[in-house]
Structures are given as structure tokens and as C-alpha cells.
Design a protein around this motif. Structure first.
Motif, PDB file in Angstrom:
ATOM      1  N   UNK A 198      46.743  36.977  25.575  1.00 41.45           N
ATOM      2  CA  UNK A 198      46.539  35.664  26.188  1.00 41.45           C
ATOM      3  C   UNK A 198      45.227  35.719  26.964  1.00 41.45           C
ATOM      4  N   UNK A 199      44.303  34.819  26.645  1.00 47.21           N
ATOM      5  CA  UNK A 199      42.995  34.753  27.296  1.00 47.21           C
ATOM      6  C   UNK A 199      42.897  33.460  28.097  1.00 47.21           C
ATOM      7  N   UNK A 205      33.095  27.897  26.212  1.00 47.91           N
ATOM      8  CA  UNK A 205      34.112  27.482  25.243  1.00 47.91           C
ATOM      9  C   UNK A 205      33.426  26.753  24.103  1.00 47.91           C
ATOM     10  N   UNK A 206      33.987  26.778  22.919  1.00 45.85           N
ATOM     11  CA  UNK A 206      33.372  26.063  21.793  1.00 45.85           C
ATOM     12  C   UNK A 206      33.383  24.555  22.020  1.00 45.85           C
ATOM     13  N   UNK A 236      46.818  29.999  19.087  1.00 46.61           N
ATOM     14  CA  UNK A 236      47.314  28.844  19.833  1.00 46.61           C
ATOM     15  C   UNK A 236      46.339  28.592  20.976  1.00 46.61           C
ATOM     16  N   UNK A 237      45.893  27.344  21.123  1.00 53.71           N
ATOM     17  CA  UNK A 237      44.944  27.054  22.187  1.00 53.71           C
ATOM     18  C   UNK A 237      45.343  25.794  22.948  1.00 53.71           C
ATOM     19  N   UNK A 238      45.175  25.897  24.250  1.00 52.12           N
ATOM     20  CA  UNK A 238      45.402  24.755  25.137  1.00 52.12           C
ATOM     21  C   UNK A 238      44.093  24.503  25.883  1.00 52.12           C
ATOM     22  N   UNK A 239      44.148  23.613  26.829  1.00 53.25           N
ATOM     23  CA  UNK A 239      42.937  23.300  27.585  1.00 53.25           C
ATOM     24  C   UNK A 239      42.439  24.498  28.385  1.00 53.25           C
ATOM     25  N   UNK A 240      43.366  25.423  28.750  1.00 48.28           N
ATOM     26  CA  UNK A 240      42.965  26.527  29.626  1.00 48.28           C
ATOM     27  C   UNK A 240      43.183  27.919  29.041  1.00 48.28           C
ATOM     28  N   UNK A 241      43.973  28.029  27.985  1.00 42.16           N
ATOM     29  CA  UNK A 241      44.275  29.359  27.457  1.00 42.16           C
ATOM     30  C   UNK A 241      44.126  29.423  25.943  1.00 42.16           C
ATOM     31  N   UNK A 242      43.932  30.634  25.469  1.00 40.47           N
ATOM     32  CA  UNK A 242      43.932  30.935  24.035  1.00 40.47           C
ATOM     33  C   UNK A 242      44.873  32.113  23.839  1.00 40.47           C
TER      34      UNK A 242
END
Length: 471
Positions: A198-199, A205-206, A236-242
Motif C-alpha cells: 500500500x503506497x 502523481x500521473x 487499486x487506486x484511490x485519491x490518496x493510495x495505491x
């Protein structure tokens, strides 16, 4: 006590069988070492470089700096890797630079999977990572809080083009699982593992979203088992994590833990394997050192000169143990030095099989442990000889315990064989091992402790009998 020690040393030298037994110990050990080493042959024709991972990437041109926090990394393998990467495309084997966190081996930096640097600061989770490219070189940094940064190092990246793919990656190598399928038979197979990372706090960010690619090593003439069974990674990506999952490995054999799943042989223990048969000479020496005095009836003279029988027994044990250790130690060292070049010639060599040296503490413990095993075993045999007072019954009993019982256990069941290896004096041989192949194996010091308990019990019983019965 000094007088008793001097007297027992004189007796040990005067017993005709002593010189023969010690010579046989050296000769048998070294001869069997050469035979065993010549019979130990291995080969490996698989890939040397691994470039397998799940990559969340975006195009980058020119100099750049990537920063992320590895919030968590979970895997069954201590060599799972998660972090930042700059790579020439997404094809396995292309030039790349990576900075990674591992669960069990800290923060590391790799270039082209062949050059590696290790951070010299404590690491843990979560961990901040920063990778900066300047021309054809990259610099890695790591931090516990994102404020105080520590430089891992700077490396050149030959062949890295101006336009690259940069981003986050995770990989997790297969682990070798050993299983005792029958008494005396251990098999190992590779078990796939999956790393989950989890990053967060990733910059830059792209512009739109990360692209996921499962990078695969270049085709090999002889791929590794399970390579074709690697499941696809996930993103899986959200606004704050990958969150990435993936498997495989990254590095060259001998770097980044690559190849650890191939080196199953306990090379050091192999160099000491002759001890298993040379112990016969130690058994004879230990028993005869006591029973010969009963046979010649000189034991009465001994106890007349030294009425404290416990002191006599202690002196015998000390002299015998020290003598066997003094002869066995150079023998086990010589066995190691003789066997290693032969085994290296037979395929046990880098990069798959690391070079073993007496300067390595674990190797030194195993080699010295071989001599310690024989010395304590001799003391155990002395105690048994003192209890029986006759050579044949004592030797038959010891051989049954050390040789017959283990042989029988190997044709019965795994559980019986495991119990024998853990609960009989032969457990002391574990001190010569540098690897524990299965969960049923006993550890080096635990095995040696079992042998010491047998020796102490034998001496205790011998002392009890000596002090309660006439010589």
C-alpha cells in the motif's frame, strides 16, 4: 585434582588402543570426506537474472524525482520488494533503477538488477522512499518520517534513455518449502507467494491514472518451476493510495535474495558428514579407557591411590574429552578445507552456492561443533563403560543407541525418525548443520544440549555405581 589429571593422562597414553583409535579417527574422517565430497555433484541451468514484478507506471522524460511512502508491505517471503522504479519501458531485462523496502532485509537500491546498495539505517514499516534521476545516474533516499532523509547511495544506470516509465512496483519471490516425506528423505518445492503493498503520499502523481503492467523476465532456456503459473498482479487506486499485489523476483543470483530458494544444500554439514562413521573409533576409545582397567584389574590400584572415586571419574572424563577434541578439531578443519575445493569443482560455487569460509561465525561453529560432538560423545561412552565395566556389553549398548536405532527408525515412520533424531545422543550432530531444512529438525544448540544431558546422565550413573560398589 592435578595429580589425578596427570595420572589419567599417563594411563590414556599407555593404553595401546588409544593411538590406534585416534589415528583411525583422523584417517577415517579424512578418507570419507574425500569420498563424500567427490560424490556431491550439483548443477543449475536456469536463469541468473530475475526481472518479474507488478508495475504501476507513467511516462516520464528527462530528470525526475519520485517520492512515496510504503504504508505497508505484506508477504510470506522476507525478500518481497516494494518501492519506486524508473525503467526503460516495461520489458523484462531492460535498464532500470529501483529503490525498495523489504520485510526482512531493510531498504535496498538496485540498478539493472545486478548492482545493489543497502541502507545503513534501521528500517521498518511504514517507510518513505525517494528516487532522483540526474542524467544517467540515480540517487536513493529513505526516511522514517518524510522529514529527515538518509542517502542510500548514487549509482549510474547504463543504457537508461531520456524517456522512461516511472512509478511504483511490488514483487514477492517463491519460497522453498521442505517436507520430510519419509524417514531420512526430505524433498523441497517452490511455493508461490504474493506481495501486497500500500503506497500513499506519492508524488508526482500521473495526470490521469497509473497503468499496470506485469513485467516478466526475458525468456530462459530453462525457466524456473512455477514461472508459468505466476498469477496476474492487481492495482487499486484511490485519491490518496495505491495498492499493488504481485509476485516474482528482482535481482541477479546472489543479489536481493535471488537464488536463496535454490541453495538447499547444507554445504558445511556435507564437509562434516564423515563424522557419522568416524564416531565408531570414538566409541571404542571412550569405552576402553574405562573397561580396560577393569579387565586388567588395575582399577583397584587406581582407587587405592585416589580414594575419591568421583574425582577419578571426573579426571578421566576431562582428559578423554580434551584429548578427543584436540585431535578432532584439526581433523574437522582439515575435512572442511579438503572438501570445499572438491565440492566447488562439482558445481557448489557462486552465484547460486555462496562461498563458505571459516571466518563466517556459523561455518566456524559447525566445524568446531563437529569436534565438540565427538569429544562429548567420548565422555558419554566413558560413563557407559564405567556402568557396565565390561567392554562388549558397553559397546553393544552404545552401538544399538547410535547406529541400530537410527537405522530402524528410518524404515518405520517420519514421526519415529524425528523422535530418534531429537531424543537420542545422535541429536548432537545437529551442531554441524548450518541450515534447518524442516520444522521437524532439531536446532544445533538444542541437539548438542541433548547429547550433553546424555553424557551428564551417564557420568552421574557411573559415579553412583562407583561409590556404592567395590571395584
Amino acid at each position: 585434582m592435578i595429580r589425578a589429571l596427570r595420572a589419567e593422562w599417563t594411563k590414556l597414553r599407555s593404553v595401546r588402543s588409544t593411538a590406534f583409535a585416534l589415528f583411525a579417527l583422523v584417517a577415517v574422517t579424512l578418507l570419507l570426506t574425500v569420498v563424500t565430497a567427490k560424490g556431491s555433484v550439483t548443477s543449475y541451468d536456469g536463469p541468473l537474472t530475475r526481472d518479474q514484478f507488478t508495475f504501476a507506471h507513467t511516462p516520464v522524460t528527462g530528470n525526475t524525482t519520485l517520492t512515496t511512502r510504503v504504508a505497508s508491505l505484506t508477504s510470506k517471503s522476507g525478500w518481497a520488494k516494494a518501492g519506486l522504479m524508473i525503467k526503460d519501458g516495461t520489458t523484462g531485462g531492460s535498464p532500470s533503477a529501483s529503490l525498495m523496502l523489504t520485510p526482512g532485509h531493510g531498504v535496498r537500491m538496485q540498478v539493472n538488477a545486478k548492482t545493489e546498495l543497502t541502507a545503513d539505517t534501521p528500517s521498518g514499516q511504514p517507510r518513505w522512499l525517494r528516487l532522483t534521476r540526474t542524467g544517467q545516474s540515480v540517487t536513493g533516499y529513505e526516511s522514517a518520517d518524510g522529514l529527515s532523509w538518509h542517502k542510500v547511495g548514487t549509482l549510474a544506470v547504463p543504457g537508461l534513455p531520456a524517456r522512461t516509465e516511472a512509478g511504483l512496483f511490488v514483487t514477492s519471490p517463491a519460497i522453498s518449502v521442505a517436507k520430510q516425506v519419509s524417514p531420512g528423505s526430505v524433498t523441497a518445492h517452490l511455493q508461490l507467494t504474493t506481495g501486497r503493498a500500500v503506497f500513499d503520499h506519492t508524488t508526482p502523481a500521473p495526470a490521469t491514472a497509473w497503468t499496470r503492467t506485469d513485467t516478466t523476465s526475458p525468456p530462459a532456456a530453462h525457466p524456473l518451476p512455477n514461472d508459468e503459473k505466476r498469477p496476474a498482479g492487481t492495482l487499486q487506486q484511490t485519491a490518496s493510495t495505491v495498492t499493488l499485489t504481485g509476485n516474482g523476483d528482482l535481482g541477479y543470483i546472489g543479489i536481493g535474495g535471488v537464488g536463496d530458494d535454490l541453495d538447499e544444500a547444507d554445504q558445511v554439514k556435507e564437509t562434516q558428514s564423515a563424522i557419522q562413521l568416524s564416531l565408531i573409533t570414538v566409541v571404542a576409545l571412550g569405552v576402553l579407557f574405562m573397561t580396560s582397567e577393569y579387565k586388567t584389574r588395575t582399577i583397584r590400584t587406581t582407587f587405592t591411590a585416589s580414594p575419591k572415586r568421583g574425582r577419578v571419574l571426573a579426571a578421566k572424563a576431562a582428559i578423554l574429552g580434551a584429548t578427543v577434541f584436540a585431535v578432532a578439531l584439526p581433523t574437522t578443519i582439515a575435512a572442511f578445507l579438503i572438501a570445499r575445493p572438491i565440492m566447488t569443482k562439482n558445481g557448489y560455487k557462486p552465484p547460486i552456492f555462496p562461498t563458505t569460509s571459516l571466518t563466517d561465525p556459523t561455518t566456524l561453529r559447525a566445524v568446531v561443533g563437529g569436534a565438540a560432538f565427538l569429544a562429548v560423545l567420548a565422555v558419554f561412552c566413558l560413563g557407559v563403560g564405567a556402568m557396565f565395566r565390561r567392554t562388549v556389553p558397553a559397546i553393544v549398548t552404545i552401538f544399538a543407541l547410535l547406529i541400530v536405532v537410527p537405522i530402524i527408525s528410518q524404515i518405520t515412520s517420519v514421526s519415529v525418525n524425528t523422535w530418534v533424531e531429537r531424543a537420542t545422543p545422535i541429536a548432537g550432530r545437529a551442531l554441524t548443520q548450518t541450515k534447518t531444512l524442516t520444522e521437524t529438525s532439531i536446532g544445533p544448540w538444542a541437539g548438542f544440549a541433548v547429547l550433553c544431558l546424555y553424557a551428564a546422565a551417564a557420568l552421574g550413573a557411573a559415579h553412583w555405581r562407583l561409590t556404592r560398589r567395590d571395584a
